[in-house]
Design a protein around this motif. Structure first.
Motif, PDB file in Angstrom:
ATOM      1  N   GLY A 142      -4.473  -1.295  -2.006  1.00 22.12           N
ATOM      2  CA  GLY A 142      -4.168  -2.686  -1.697  1.00 22.12           C
ATOM      3  C   GLY A 142      -5.406  -3.542  -1.789  1.00 22.12           C
ATOM      4  O   GLY A 142      -5.630  -4.248  -2.766  1.00 22.12           O
ATOM      5  N   CYS A 143      -6.268  -3.448  -0.776  1.00 20.92           N
ATOM      6  CA  CYS A 143      -7.399  -4.373  -0.675  1.00 20.92           C
ATOM      7  C   CYS A 143      -8.654  -3.834  -1.343  1.00 20.92           C
ATOM      8  O   CYS A 143      -9.530  -4.582  -1.720  1.00 20.92           O
ATOM      9  CB  CYS A 143      -7.706  -4.611   0.795  1.00 20.92           C
ATOM     10  SG  CYS A 143      -8.308  -3.126   1.632  1.00 20.92           S
ATOM     11  N   GLU A 144      -8.757  -2.534  -1.437  1.00 26.20           N
ATOM     12  CA  GLU A 144      -9.937  -1.852  -1.958  1.00 26.20           C
ATOM     13  C   GLU A 144     -11.222  -2.178  -1.200  1.00 26.20           C
ATOM     14  O   GLU A 144     -12.310  -2.078  -1.752  1.00 26.20           O
ATOM     15  CB  GLU A 144     -10.119  -2.131  -3.460  1.00 26.20           C
ATOM     16  CG  GLU A 144     -10.484  -0.897  -4.228  1.00 26.20           C
ATOM     17  CD  GLU A 144     -10.385  -1.065  -5.738  1.00 26.20           C
ATOM     18  OE1 GLU A 144     -10.696  -2.149  -6.244  1.00 26.20           O
ATOM     19  OE2 GLU A 144     -10.012  -0.083  -6.398  1.00 26.20           O
ATOM     20  N   VAL A 182      -9.603  -2.519   4.503  1.00 22.46           N
ATOM     21  CA  VAL A 182      -8.931  -3.314   5.511  1.00 22.46           C
ATOM     22  C   VAL A 182      -7.438  -2.983   5.659  1.00 22.46           C
ATOM     23  O   VAL A 182      -6.895  -3.041   6.756  1.00 22.46           O
ATOM     24  CB  VAL A 182      -9.116  -4.819   5.208  1.00 22.46           C
ATOM     25  CG1 VAL A 182      -8.393  -5.673   6.221  1.00 22.46           C
ATOM     26  CG2 VAL A 182     -10.597  -5.169   5.194  1.00 22.46           C
ATOM     27  N   CYS A 183      -6.759  -2.613   4.566  1.00 22.36           N
ATOM     28  CA  CYS A 183      -5.295  -2.550   4.641  1.00 22.36           C
ATOM     29  C   CYS A 183      -4.737  -1.177   4.993  1.00 22.36           C
ATOM     30  O   CYS A 183      -3.645  -1.072   5.526  1.00 22.36           O
ATOM     31  CB  CYS A 183      -4.689  -3.044   3.333  1.00 22.36           C
ATOM     32  SG  CYS A 183      -4.829  -1.874   1.958  1.00 22.36           S
ATOM     33  N   GLY A 184      -5.455  -0.122   4.644  1.00 22.87           N
ATOM     34  CA  GLY A 184      -4.984   1.219   5.005  1.00 22.87           C
ATOM     35  C   GLY A 184      -4.008   1.859   4.033  1.00 22.87           C
ATOM     36  O   GLY A 184      -3.607   3.008   4.226  1.00 22.87           O
ATOM     37  N   ALA A 185      -3.611   1.153   2.974  1.00 23.04           N
ATOM     38  CA  ALA A 185      -2.620   1.701   2.036  1.00 23.04           C
ATOM     39  C   ALA A 185      -3.112   2.980   1.367  1.00 23.04           C
ATOM     40  O   ALA A 185      -2.331   3.840   0.981  1.00 23.04           O
ATOM     41  CB  ALA A 185      -2.269   0.660   0.976  1.00 23.04           C
ATOM     42  N   CYS A 186      -4.430   3.109   1.224  1.00 16.38           N
ATOM     43  CA  CYS A 186      -5.015   4.226   0.475  1.00 16.38           C
ATOM     44  C   CYS A 186      -5.357   5.428   1.352  1.00 16.38           C
ATOM     45  O   CYS A 186      -6.038   6.345   0.896  1.00 16.38           O
ATOM     46  CB  CYS A 186      -6.286   3.735  -0.200  1.00 16.38           C
ATOM     47  SG  CYS A 186      -7.582   3.390   1.009  1.00 16.38           S
ATOM     48  N   THR A 187      -4.921   5.422   2.619  1.00 18.61           N
ATOM     49  CA  THR A 187      -5.322   6.479   3.553  1.00 18.61           C
ATOM     50  C   THR A 187      -4.862   7.871   3.102  1.00 18.61           C
ATOM     51  O   THR A 187      -3.704   8.070   2.763  1.00 18.61           O
ATOM     52  CB  THR A 187      -4.756   6.175   4.957  1.00 18.61           C
ATOM     53  OG1 THR A 187      -5.167   4.863   5.336  1.00 18.61           O
ATOM     54  CG2 THR A 187      -5.249   7.189   5.987  1.00 18.61           C
TER      55      THR A 187
HETATM   56  S1  FES Z   1      -6.983  -0.055  -0.380  1.00 20.66           S
HETATM   57 FE1  FES Z   1      -6.942  -1.199   1.458  1.00 20.66          FE
HETATM   58  S2  FES Z   1      -7.959   0.163   2.787  1.00 20.66           S
HETATM   59 FE2  FES Z   1      -8.176   1.169   0.914  1.00 20.66          FE
END
Ligand code: FES
Ligand SMILES: Cc1cc2nc3c(=O)[nH]c(=O)nc-3n(C[C@H](O)[C@H](O)[C@H](O)COP(=O)(O)OP(=O)(O)OC[C@H]3O[C@@H](n4cnc5c(N)ncnc54)[C@H](O)[C@@H]3O)c2cc1C
Ligand code: FES
Lengths: 180, 298
Positions: A53-55, A58-63
């Motif tokens: 998401g944010c790279e 911050v967003c956590g999508a990549c956890t």
């Molecule tokens: S892509 Fe958003 S925290 Fe890693």
């Protein structure tokens, strides 16, 4: 096997051999040092369940789960995980396709809408329940506080944390109970 | 949003790590947890030619309490320190502070030493280290000779994202004094969401002897000068621990602690927070000290 498309010319860059255990299988990839783990999973290993998401953390999508602990794959270099173990959302599902309690709970509680954030929540919750099998409502809020969701308003995700704990504790008992 | 090309070194011993850093000089950057560095690389706010990944260096993940000093190594993750009962018993302020640092997923990877070295004025750890009078243990190697120096917090933080650490030096550990008898501490901050960087935060330390307040100090997060300690005790004078005038102290802090405005809060609002949060942090620190005195007595 799909053909690898090389989007960046990396011929001039030094490449590193990385051996990493992903979802129980040792994989070998050759990547430049700057390759983020999120990109290595998605592009080099074609495991697109991990979302970006944010790279910037911050967003956590990549956890993903690294040696048992949830971490941001966008804030980890692929070269750094040489010799380590990673579980992605794909690895949570059982050998016959049975859903992990955290995944089943999202289905039971309507914990997702567009689903973009879901892999990050599911990996975070799966790892969380290993350490805290019996979370309170407050714990559930704390457990997901580092993940963003733009659709659901979080209430059903919080329910899913408690439901996942219940499913994990009681096996399949009460399955479907929380479905409305 | 991808880092620029860079060279990568993964030393597997401390002397090797120090040798690589010495060889690279200005060109090398230490990679610890990466939770501050990788976002900077991805946004291309930093583009160091080479990274020295210290994650495979053995012996840097230890937490020890010895002769009045709590020491944690460069690979102790925030989560490890926060969960260490020995560290909590020695200096409870660390756990209190770490619970406000980002979210669990970030704390699982980020190191507490890295957070100190990063010298972010809106981070909790630099303010904590300054208040406690801790120090950074830095090692380097030149001509095969290893040297070590201890840099006190008062000299370590030079300014935003700037520390006294030299490019060839590795911060191998951070040391803080074990809590003294009658010492009470607190960290109070306000962030838009829990786990975010604070718009303003106050770290306070009170020492109480019997019923009397002996000393009272504070440092500030996202406000004031990095590395400086505000002596609130001089302002209250010699009073009983239950007689501290919190309103007066809040107003005093507002006067002496400078604030700036940014996208998160105006300078005026930050100054208001300095006032309110000082009162709250002092109350909590003094109560904590009084509890400690009672515990010692019983
Ligand atoms: S892509 Fe958003 S925290 Fe890693
Ligand atoms: C979404 C998000 C929210 C966050 N919120 C907070 C917050 O609320 N409060 C807070 O305090 N922090 C916060 N952080 C930052 C986090 O605490 C980092 O873990 C920490 O600041 C840096 O530690 P690290 O080990 O990840 O260091 P790295 O990112 O690896 O390094 C940071 C810098 O320090 C240098 N460095 C690191 N270790 C050493 C060493 N041993 N010797 C020499 N140089 C070294 C590196 O070269 C680099 O310049 C947040 C981070 C993210 C992504
Ligand atoms: S379901 Fe759409 S972002 Fe969470």
């Amino acid at each position: 096997m799909t053909e690898q498309v090389n989007l960046v010319d990396e011929s001039a860059e030094e490449l590193h051999d990385v051996r990493v255990n992903v979802n129980g299988t040792w994989r070998e990839i050759r990547v430049p040092a700057r390759r983020l783990l999120s990109d290595a999973l998605r592009h080099d290993m074609r495991l697109t369940g991990t979302h970006v998401g944010c790279e910037h953390g911050v967003c956590g999508a990549c956890t993903v789960i690294l040696d048992g602990r949830p971490v941001r794959s966008c804030l980890t270099l692929a070269v750094s995980v040489h010799g380590h173990e990673i579980t992605t959302v794909e690895g949570l599902t059982g050998p016959n396709g049975e859903l992990h309690p955290a995944q089943q709970a999202f289905a039971d509680c309507h914990g997702l809408q567009c689903g973009f954030c879901t892999p990050g929540f599911v990996t975070t919750i799966a790892a969380y329940l290993e350490e805290n099998p019996d979370p309170s409502e407050e714990d559930a809020t704390e457990a997901i506080s580092g993940n963003l969701c733009r659709c659901t308003g979080y209430q059903n995700i919080k329910k899913a944390v408690l439901r996942a704990a219940e499913l994990k504790r009681g096996g399949a008992e009460g399955q479907g109970e929380a479905r409305q | 949003m991808k880092p620029s090309p860079l060279r990568y070194f993964r030393p597997t011993s401390l002397p090797d790590a120090l040798d690589v850093l010495a060889r690279l000089g200005d060109e090398g950057k230490v990679l610890a947890g990466g939770q501050s560095l990788i976002p900077l690389l991805s946004m291309r706010l930093a583009a160091p030619p080479a990274l020295v990944d210290i994650n495979s260096v053995p012996g840097l993940d230890e937490i020890t309490v010895d002769a009045g000093t709590l020491r944690f190594g460069a690979l102790v993750r925030h989560t490890d320190l926060e969960r260490s009962d020995a560290a909590f018993a020695a200096q409870p302020l660390l756990r209190r502070a770490l619970l406000n640092v980002a979210h669990l997923t970030i704390r699982n990877r980020g190191t507490t030493v890295g957070s100190v070295v990063h010298s972010d004025p809106s981070a909790e750890l630099p303010a904590v280290l300054t208040l406690l009078g801790g120090s950074v243990v830095a090692q380097s190697r030149a001509g095969g000779r290893q040297t070590e120096r201890k840099i006190p917090a008062s000299e370590f933080f030079i300014g935003p994202l700037e520390s006294a650490l030299r490019p060839e030096e590795l911060a191998v550990a951070v040391e803080v004094p074990v809590a003294a008898p009658g010492e009470g501490t607190a960290l109070v901050e306000l962030a838009r969401r829990h786990g975010d960087y604070a718009m303003c935060g106050v770290v306070a330390r009170a020492v109480v002897e019997g019923e009397q307040l002996k000393s009272l100090h504070a440092t500030y997060i996202s406000a004031g000068d990095m590395g400086s300690v505000v002596d609130l005790g001089a302002e209250v004078g010699a009073v009983g621990a239950d007689q501290v005038d919190l309103d007066a102290l809040g107003a005093f802090a507002r006067k002496v602690v400078e604030t700036d405005g940014d996208i998160h809060a105006t300078a005026e609002y930050r100054s208001h927070l300095v006032q309110v949060l000082t009162a709250r942090a002092v109350r909590a620190a003094v109560d904590d000290a009084v509890n400690d005195v009672r515990k010692e007595a019983s």
